[in-house]
Scaffold this active site. Sequence first.
Site, PDB file in Angstrom:
ATOM      1  N   THR A  56      -1.156  -6.979  -7.628  1.00  0.00           N
ATOM      2  CA  THR A  56      -1.032  -6.609  -9.013  1.00  0.00           C
ATOM      3  C   THR A  56      -1.191  -7.763 -10.020  1.00  0.00           C
ATOM      4  OG1 THR A  56       0.453  -4.951  -8.210  1.00  0.00           O
ATOM      5  CG2 THR A  56       0.831  -5.655 -10.458  1.00  0.00           C
ATOM      6  N   GLY A  84       6.583  -2.146  -4.298  1.00  0.00           N
ATOM      7  CA  GLY A  84       7.045  -1.300  -5.396  1.00  0.00           C
ATOM      8  C   GLY A  84       8.267  -0.453  -5.112  1.00  0.00           C
TER       9      GLY A  84
HETATM   10  N1  ASP Z   1       4.014  -3.525  -7.111  1.00  0.00           N
HETATM   11  C1  ASP Z   1       2.764  -2.935  -6.707  1.00  0.00           C
HETATM   12  C2  ASP Z   1       3.036  -1.560  -6.154  1.00  0.00           C
HETATM   13  O1  ASP Z   1       3.981  -1.383  -5.433  1.00  0.00           O
HETATM   14  C3  ASP Z   1       2.008  -3.729  -5.700  1.00  0.00           C
HETATM   15  C4  ASP Z   1       1.896  -5.218  -5.934  1.00  0.00           C
HETATM   16  O2  ASP Z   1       2.529  -5.766  -6.815  1.00  0.00           O
HETATM   17  O3  ASP Z   1       1.152  -5.872  -5.207  1.00  0.00           O
HETATM   18  O4  ASP Z   1       2.250  -0.673  -6.386  1.00  0.00           O
END
Ligand code: ASP
Length: 330
Positions: free
Chosen positions: A196, A250
């Site tokens: 992300t 997440g």
């Molecule tokens: N937080 C994001 C999710 O769970 C993934 C990430 O940060 O890499 O969709």
Amino acid sequence: MISFSQNQSIMNENFAIVIHGGAGTILKKNMTPAMEKAYQEKLQEALDSGYTILKNGGSAIDAVEKAILVMEDSPLFNAGKGAVYTNASTNELDASIMDGKTLNAGAVAGVSHIKNPIKLARVVMEKSEHIMLSGKGAEDFAKQHQLEMVDSAYFYNEHRLNQLNKIKKTEKIQLDHSDEKNQGDASAFKDSKFGTVGAVALDKHGNLAAATSTGGMTNKKFGRIGDSPIIGAGTYANNATCAVSCTGHGEFFIRNVVAYDVAALMEYKNMRLVDAANYVVKEKLVKLGGEGGLIAIDKHGNIAMPFNTKGMYRGYKKSSGESEILIFKN
Ligand code: ASP
């Protein structure tokens, strides 16, 4: 330092932007010098683009949106162009944005044909009566507002497909041994090491903003939505305390309401930004088994970038002249 601008409104000369490009198993030994350079350059470009807006007296909201756009358009990060694949080999993107001055927010989840989900999140915030739109409805709304749509081929990425196939293989082995799954199986995060993207900023007017954009987690199923588009979990901004953008597994960030938790510790417990952020990421998340990190900035321009993984793509640029791009644990 306070000064008067041309229009005589009070301007705070202390401003800054912080960005992240995801946390995970990011190790120097797994990265070629060319790859490292590519990440550093793209992070620098994102940081500079947001910083220029702040320097010219622009808003924190504009700065975080711009920084995210740069990273969404790069295949290096798991957002926009570089989004990971779902179990069905599709791309479902999530994004959110929050304005610390008004506490207005906008978010989109599970969109597959929007070139820049962060733009859509902002339009949701400014032009709809809702906070979060999902799937087809969100895409219909995007078309109404003339946002750039793309064919699913735009997200094609061989490297990401290989990541998916690798995870599916290990998942099959795990399933052969057990048919029970915990909420948030930590092993699923280890391979999606390019995460992300996020940005937080403080502008010259003393306003804070936060934004986050993601392709979610490789191999996600059944329309799974993570923390990134959830206000309070993956993104939060409030002028009274701080602006936060998270990255990591997440499911754990949702259960810990991570972004809001940092702000709440400051508001109710009078904790300093760095202490609140460290406590949430390095103690609370760790206790539950949640891997990841966050970036945060407070109304004074103090910043924090804690993570409990091997690395996190991150950087900051302050009006004081201090600036850094970091990838690994130091
Ligand atoms: N937080 C994001 C999710 O769970 C993934 C990430 O940060 O890499 O969709």
